[in-house]
Design an enzyme around this catalytic site. Structure first.
Site, short mmCIF file in Angstrom:
data_model
loop_
_atom_site.label_atom_id
_atom_site.label_comp_id
_atom_site.label_asym_id
_atom_site.label_seq_id
_atom_site.Cartn_x
_atom_site.Cartn_y
_atom_site.Cartn_z
N HIS A 35 -9.23 -3.45 10.34
CA HIS A 35 -9.22 -3.28 8.89
C HIS A 35 -9.73 -4.53 8.16
O HIS A 35 -10.14 -4.44 7.01
CB HIS A 35 -7.80 -3.00 8.39
CG HIS A 35 -7.44 -1.54 8.29
ND1 HIS A 35 -8.29 -0.62 7.73
CD2 HIS A 35 -6.33 -0.86 8.65
CE1 HIS A 35 -7.70 0.59 7.76
NE2 HIS A 35 -6.51 0.46 8.32
N GLY B 177 3.56 2.58 10.71
CA GLY B 177 3.29 1.80 11.91
C GLY B 177 3.10 0.32 11.63
O GLY B 177 3.74 -0.53 12.23
N ALA B 178 2.20 0.02 10.72
CA ALA B 178 1.87 -1.37 10.44
C ALA B 178 1.02 -1.44 9.18
O ALA B 178 0.59 -0.41 8.67
CB ALA B 178 1.09 -1.97 11.61
N MET B 179 0.78 -2.68 8.71
CA MET B 179 0.02 -2.84 7.47
C MET B 179 -0.91 -4.03 7.58
O MET B 179 -0.52 -5.13 7.95
CB MET B 179 1.01 -2.99 6.30
CG MET B 179 0.36 -3.20 4.97
SD MET B 179 -0.64 -1.75 4.47
CE MET B 179 -1.94 -2.56 3.55
N GLU C 91 0.85 -1.19 0.00
CA GLU C 91 0.00 0.00 0.00
C GLU C 91 0.90 1.25 0.00
O GLU C 91 1.88 1.29 0.73
CB GLU C 91 -0.90 0.03 1.24
CG GLU C 91 -1.93 1.16 1.14
CD GLU C 91 -2.90 1.19 2.32
OE1 GLU C 91 -2.78 0.37 3.25
OE2 GLU C 91 -3.78 2.04 2.31
N GLU D 216 -5.16 -2.54 12.94
CA GLU D 216 -4.92 -3.40 11.78
C GLU D 216 -5.93 -4.54 11.75
O GLU D 216 -6.41 -4.93 10.69
CB GLU D 216 -3.49 -3.94 11.77
CG GLU D 216 -2.39 -2.89 11.84
CD GLU D 216 -2.55 -1.72 10.90
OE1 GLU D 216 -3.11 -1.91 9.80
OE2 GLU D 216 -2.12 -0.60 11.25
N1 B3K Z 1 -2.92 1.11 5.70
C1 B3K Z 1 -1.61 1.25 6.28
C2 B3K Z 1 -0.90 2.49 5.86
C3 B3K Z 1 -0.25 2.40 4.53
C4 B3K Z 1 0.59 3.62 4.26
C5 B3K Z 1 1.13 3.62 2.87
N2 B3K Z 1 2.10 4.68 2.69
C6 B3K Z 1 -1.64 1.18 7.77
C7 B3K Z 1 -2.90 1.57 8.41
O1 B3K Z 1 -3.42 2.65 8.27
O2 B3K Z 1 -3.45 0.76 9.10
ZN ZN Z 2 -5.34 2.06 8.89
#
Ligand code: B3K
Ligand code: ZN
Length: 870
Positions: A302, A262-264, A122, A299
């Site tokens: 999500h 932070g995390a993905m 991402e 996360e």
């Molecule tokens: N969705 C990712 C962030 C991605 C950042 C890309 N540059 C983490 C989050 O918001 O949970």
């Molecule tokens: Zn997020």
């Protein structure tokens, strides 16, 4: 710079889509071979060309339906296939690419972190792996086959379920994964490496057992337990509050040391910055524990808001991020203290998001124009986005909000949705008209509510006159009226709230502000009330109401709502700051208001009623928080006056600080809201006492007796901020103890960078040579360089321009190695319009120098361009 911006209005559905893809990775840090075999389908019968995104790899070959294919053209960012010669209805495309993960310092695509290999896709990182329809509205089923050296990479992970595995004779092995849920490319992930594994399981409310696996660097497994517990708590909470259950049989989290953010939330395989996984009492502070819990939860959440329902295009990012931040905030509030969470979040929003909205990067939570998508993972999209969701929650109430959520999920599961889909579901499920409210999605800037009042003693009528205005922002000149939920309470002089009545009817405490000017009338108000306005920060706006110190002290002492009490003190601090800034500018002696001092003493005396709130109320806002209240920021004056305020409070309440410090006793270290509150209050006492003659002895002792990182760090920080003679001793001891642990050293680096000393820049430059520092690790860079630029305003904005020159030098280096990190770090520099003309000139000059850099990344270019041309 040839990159072209994209506009939200130009969205077009894709001509082709991809239903299945098989990714074969022959992994090697020096040369990885990727074979991607995809089943493509034509959606637009007129389309004869297929354009795929791709960059930063070596391209080997392309086949269609098994035949070599040569009818293509390439540019630096894509390949376009001419499909006129073939039946393009449905076809199989096989692409072979070569990657060098060991040399990928951008930490996007496939890269090396320590000895492991991992991915970050991402927003648009997948295109660094192979040519792809790299857009979130193309959803496909992924099968991933990974082979690699077994001794170097015993674990080979990807999304979904592990379906097959085997070994080769040459010491390599392979694993195949299949993810049954169609997903966009940005949710793809792969990890290969050697780890310690913490295993657990969770039984969902419908009775399915989910394997939970947490992978960390060898030797770190006991530092993973808190993260695991947080994950289980989050899974349970999402079932209870949102009725959302996990869907796959396995959920994996991998912690890596090299990570841009932070995390993905990759489907079934989250990849985390180790900062947000690892925690034990010796290495992590209470704050770190809470941050781990909230990012783990974020996360996880999500999985529904982001993965099962994803975004149609990147302009819709807040659809998943604003909503998921709202969900993680609610989780933390339900499991910890709601008031503490609200206050912490509001502090952050008022400082960082308001500043962003006043900067050249100002944008609505749903941006209209983007050059580099990574630049839009912002405070606005995330935190203001969450405030917009929270306002919907306020307008609908929990029950109707949850009905809206259920409808939104039911309608959009498995799809790529828009913000409009969300609002429309909320509206239809609740029957609440969100017509005007929608403007929050398209309007940038911080609205200001200017409120005045009058009280009719004879008729017992109280009126509030509310005017709204959103000043123009860099991206948008003309503003419209918003629908602003304004939560209020009216207190009598004894601090008891009046019931809000109008013509004999009880009315809501949330006022619907919709017009430019509006009057709200309340009946049967028997004495002149003190209004509490914008309670709980019911909307992300600035409030102008001419409070007297007396009124604020009444709210501070007797309001029922904890947020209101805290906010009253914030306003008192601000008033005191402003008054002293003018004295400072006139060269007069500074003084601290006796009635405010008395109010502070009163709060501290009663700390046992609410230790957490006491700590928050008595914490002086940071320089950066104070700065937000000024159109033109005066870094030296703010630093000087804040320092004066701090010393006055320290000296005047010395006895009380000392008594409270001594009265609080915590033996065993426990992560419980109550203990955290007491610990933080005790450490706040210490931070004030550090500025008294007792400081040196007490701080040194505190450090020596500390049995956890929260206390050690509090002592070290107090020593540094008050420039105590024990400082070097403590800093040296800490360094000796932790120099092998980068994450812990980040606390040390960041504290060094925010020292109040005159020579801090020189120190920062020297520390870049420190053996624990690593320019390729974003955590280190943020801790040392980022803290200096963003958290030490006095030094960074030194009038000789040395701070600006230093940051510029660093940005030039980072532009090549890691543009995403560079683009975060540049923020303080592009905000020059908030400073005096001398500083403006120096800052502009720095940006102009950057602008000349060869191969300037899109990330930096977009921000520099906006700054210089706005
Ligand atoms: N969705 C990712 C962030 C991605 C950042 C890309 N540059 C983490 C989050 O918001 O949970
Ligand atoms: Zn997020």
């Amino acid at each position: 710079m040839q990159a072209k911006a994209k506009y939200r209005k130009d969205y077009k559905t894709p001509d082709f889509t991809l239903s299945n893809i098989l990714l074969d990775f022959q992994l090697d840090a020096a040369k990885t071979v990727v074979t991607a075999t995809g089943n493509y389908k034509r959606l637009n019968p007129q389309a004869t060309e297929l354009r795929l995104d791709g960059q930063g790899f070596q391209f080997a070959s392309i086949k269609i339906n098994g035949e070599n294919f040569l009818a293509y053209r390439q540019d630096g960012e894509s390949i376009t296939l001419d499909l006129k010669g073939i039946d393009a209805e449905a076809f199989e495309l096989e692409i072979v690419t070569y990657l060098v993960p060991a040399e990928n310092t951008s930490l996007q695509g496939l890269y090396q972190s320590g000895d492991a290999l991992c991915t970050q896709c991402e927003a648009e990182g997948f295109r660094q792996i192979t040519y792809m329809l790299d857009r979130p509205d193309v959803l496909a089923r992924y099968t991933t086959r990974i082979s690699a050296d077994k001794s170097k990479y015993p674990y080979l992970l990807s999304n979904g379920n592990r379906v097959a595995a085997g070994e080769y004779e040459d010491g390599r092995h392979w694993v195949e994964w299949h993810d049954p849920f169609p997903k966009p490319s940005y949710l793809f992930a792969l990890v290969a490496g050697d780890f310690d594994l913490l295993k657990d399981s969770f039984t969902t409310k419908s009775g399915r057992s989910v394997a939970l696996e947490l992978y960390v660097d060898r030797g770190n497994v006991e530092r993973a337990e808190w993260a695991m517990q947080s994950l289980k708590n989050a899974m349970k909470w999402d079932e209870e509050r949102f009725n959302l259950e996990y869907d796959l049989d396995i959920y994996m989290i991998v912690a890596v040391d090299f990570f841009n953010m932070g995390a993905m939330e990759n489907k079934g395989l989250n990849i985390f910055n180790s900062k947000y996984v690892l925690a034990n009492p010796q290495t992590a502070t209470d704050e770190d524990y809470l941050a781990v819990e909230s990012v783990i939860a974020h996360e996880y959440f999500h999985n529904w808001t982001g993965n099962r329902v994803t975004c149609r295009d990147w302009f819709q990012l807040s659809l998943k991020e604003g909503l998921t931040v709202f969900r993680d905030q609610e989780f933390s509030s339900d499991t910890g203290s709601r008031a503490v969470n609200r206050i912490t979040n509001v502090k952050f929003l008022r400082t960082a998001q308001f500043a962003e909205d006043a900067s050249p990067m100002s944008h609505p939570i749903r941006p209209e124009k983007v050059l580099e998508m990574n630049n839009f993972y912002t405070m606005t999209v995330y935190e203001k986005g969450a405030e917009v969701i929270r306002m919907i929650h306020t307008l609908l109430g929990e029950k109707r909000f949850q009905q809206g959520m259920q409808l939104y999920i039911a309608e959009n599961d498995g799809k790529a949705a828009t913000c409009e889909d969300f609002v429309s579901a909320m509206e239809r499920a609740s029957g609440v008209d969100l017509g005007q409210f929608r403007r929050w999605y398209s309007q940038s800037g911080t609205p200001e509510l200017t409120i005045s009042d009058d009280y009719d003693e004879k008729k017992h009528i109280y009126r509030l006159f509310v005017a709204q205005l959103t000043p123009p922002t860099a991206d948008q000149m003309d503003k419209v009226n918003l629908h602003i939920p304004l939560k209020i309470a009216l207190y009598n002089q004894k601090g008891i709230p009046f019931t809000l009545m109008n013509n004999g009817q009880v009315v809501s405490d949330v006022l619907d502000v919709k017009l430019k000017e509006q009057v709200f009338e309340f009946h049967d108000i028997s004495s002149k009330p003190v209004p509490a306005l914008l309670c709980d920060f019911s909307a992300p706006v600035k409030l102008n109401y001419d409070y007297s110190n007396r009124q604020l002290i009444t709210l501070l002492k007797s309001a029922k709502n904890e947020f209101v009490r805290w906010d009253a003190m914030q306003m008192l601090f601000s008033a005191e700051l402003r008054r002293n800034i003018s004295l400072y500018q006139q060269g007069e002696e500074l003084n601290f208001s006796a009635e405010i001092m008395e109010a502070l003493a009163d709060v501290l005396t009663h700390y046992q009623d609410n230790a957490a709130l006491t700590r928050l109320i008595l914490t002086l806002p940071k320089e950066t928080e104070f700065a937000e209240q000024f159109k033109v920021i005066l870094p030296d004056a703010i630093a000087a006056v804040r320092d004066f305020m701090q010393r006055s409070i320290a000296e005047n309440l010395k006895e009380l600080w000392l008594n409270t410090y001594n009265a609080i006793r915590l033996e065993q270290y426990r992560i419980e809201a109550e203990d955290i509150a007491l610990r933080s209050l005790r450490n706040l006492c210490l931070s004030y006492l550090a500025f008294t003659e007792l400081g040196n002895t007490m701080v040194h002792k505190h450090y020596q007796h500390a049995n956890n990182m929260t206390d050690s760090l509090a002592a070290m920080e107090a020593a540094v901020k008050a420039q105590l003679s024990c400082r070097d001793n403590i800093l040296g001891d800490f360094e000796q103890k932790w120099r092998h642990d980068g994450l812990v050293m980040d606390k040390w680096f960041s504290l060094q960078a925010t020292r109040p000393d005159d020579n801090v820049l020189l120190l920062v430059q020297q520390l870049m040579e420190h053996p624990s520092f690593n320019f390729n690790n974003p955590n280190r860079v943020r801790a040392l360089i980022g803290s200096f630029a963003a958290q030490n305003p006095k030094a960074f904005h030194a009038i000789n321009g040395a701070g600006y020159r230093f940051l510029t030098d660093m940005l030039i280096r980072l532009n090549h190695s890691n543009p995403q990190v560079a683009s975060r770090l540049i923020e303080p520099l592009i905000r020059f319009s908030r400073y005096d003309s001398q500083r403006q000139t120096l800052m502009r000059r720095a940006l102009e120098r950057l602008n000349e850099v060869e191969n300037l990344s899109k990330d930096l270019f977009e921000k520099i361009d906006k700054a210089l041309n706005s």
